[in-house]
Design a protein around this motif. Sequence first.
Motif, PDB file in Angstrom:
ATOM      1  N   TYR A  34      41.590  42.380  43.024  1.00 16.66           N
ATOM      2  CA  TYR A  34      40.157  42.272  43.300  1.00 16.66           C
ATOM      3  C   TYR A  34      39.753  43.253  44.406  1.00 16.66           C
ATOM      4  O   TYR A  34      40.281  43.185  45.520  1.00 16.66           O
ATOM      5  N   SER A  44      26.911  45.248  42.252  1.00 12.62           N
ATOM      6  CA  SER A  44      27.154  44.050  43.041  1.00 12.62           C
ATOM      7  C   SER A  44      26.333  42.894  42.465  1.00 12.62           C
ATOM      8  O   SER A  44      25.134  43.025  42.243  1.00 12.62           O
ATOM      9  N   LYS A  72      31.609  41.253  37.967  1.00  9.39           N
ATOM     10  CA  LYS A  72      32.977  41.787  37.953  1.00  9.39           C
ATOM     11  C   LYS A  72      34.021  40.710  38.210  1.00  9.39           C
ATOM     12  O   LYS A  72      34.979  40.564  37.451  1.00  9.39           O
ATOM     13  N   THR A  73      33.869  39.997  39.289  1.00  6.73           N
ATOM     14  CA  THR A  73      34.873  39.016  39.692  1.00  6.73           C
ATOM     15  C   THR A  73      34.952  37.867  38.700  1.00  6.73           C
ATOM     16  O   THR A  73      36.049  37.439  38.317  1.00  6.73           O
ATOM     17  N   THR A  74      33.824  37.387  38.257  1.00  4.47           N
ATOM     18  CA  THR A  74      33.801  36.289  37.285  1.00  4.47           C
ATOM     19  C   THR A  74      34.490  36.695  35.993  1.00  4.47           C
ATOM     20  O   THR A  74      35.318  35.949  35.451  1.00  4.47           O
ATOM     21  N   THR A 119      45.831  40.165  38.359  1.00  5.41           N
ATOM     22  CA  THR A 119      44.522  40.737  38.650  1.00  5.41           C
ATOM     23  C   THR A 119      44.448  41.164  40.108  1.00  5.41           C
ATOM     24  O   THR A 119      44.926  40.445  40.994  1.00  5.41           O
ATOM     25  N   ASP A 125      39.312  44.185  39.176  1.00  5.35           N
ATOM     26  CA  ASP A 125      37.918  43.970  39.556  1.00  5.35           C
ATOM     27  C   ASP A 125      37.617  45.173  40.437  1.00  5.35           C
ATOM     28  O   ASP A 125      37.965  45.214  41.611  1.00  5.35           O
ATOM     29  N   ALA A 176      36.669  39.221  35.597  1.00  9.23           N
ATOM     30  CA  ALA A 176      38.095  39.472  35.878  1.00  9.23           C
ATOM     31  C   ALA A 176      38.876  38.161  35.919  1.00  9.23           C
ATOM     32  O   ALA A 176      39.981  38.066  35.367  1.00  9.23           O
ATOM     33  N   LYS A 177      38.315  37.141  36.548  1.00  8.93           N
ATOM     34  CA  LYS A 177      38.990  35.832  36.596  1.00  8.93           C
ATOM     35  C   LYS A 177      39.141  35.238  35.198  1.00  8.93           C
ATOM     36  O   LYS A 177      40.186  34.664  34.867  1.00  8.93           O
ATOM     37  N   ASP A 188      37.230  43.415  46.308  1.00  7.73           N
ATOM     38  CA  ASP A 188      36.695  42.800  47.528  1.00  7.73           C
ATOM     39  C   ASP A 188      37.772  42.214  48.428  1.00  7.73           C
ATOM     40  O   ASP A 188      37.473  41.806  49.556  1.00  7.73           O
ATOM     41  N   ASN A 189      39.015  42.166  47.977  1.00  8.06           N
ATOM     42  CA  ASN A 189      40.110  41.666  48.824  1.00  8.06           C
ATOM     43  C   ASN A 189      40.632  42.740  49.775  1.00  8.06           C
ATOM     44  O   ASN A 189      41.559  42.483  50.538  1.00  8.06           O
TER      45      ASN A 189
END
Length: 179
Positions: free
Chosen positions: A36, A14, A18-20, A34, A84, A22-23, A38-39
């Motif tokens: 995510y 965490s 990951k998210t950065t 993609t 992600d 993946a984007k 966390d969604n």
Amino acid sequence: MRKLPVIIAVAAISGGGKTTIAKQLNQKLENVKTLYFDNYNFEGPDDIINWLDRGANYEEWNLAPLVKDLEILLSESLDYIVLDYPFAYKHTNMSKFINIAVFIDTPLDIAMARRITRDFKNKSVDDILSEMTNYTAQGRRGYLEMLKTIKPNSDIVIDGTLPLLETVNKILQSINSST
């Protein structure tokens, strides 16, 4: 016969990026979608420390909603799907889909600083201190679990202190050389 997309899972602790990442991959790759982590609101262990004490069985997470969305994307004519997704190959229902698992190896202090900056910008000092107390008392174990199991379970390990574009370019080079 239609060619299936290359599925790239991006894992990290965490705050590890990951998210950065993946984007960024979503922007750099063509014909890509993609998903995510966390969604989603997954059913899983209520007490992470207890889960760790019992052996950290990743199969306890019900990833059916993510699997369903991934299967829908697989029916589309895509070249890539970026996930992600923090578990790399450690969950049977997801591992069968993944072609390349990337682990962003971000030092714990940097990840924690990112988490505090991201998640606590509108919180009180007491909230931040409480989070730090929880982290040092037990939460750090969850981070160490990922370093122990997810990192060695990944195909590519990238230094999480590298600049964003350098990290993404290294991942793209690895994808190009393995596909």
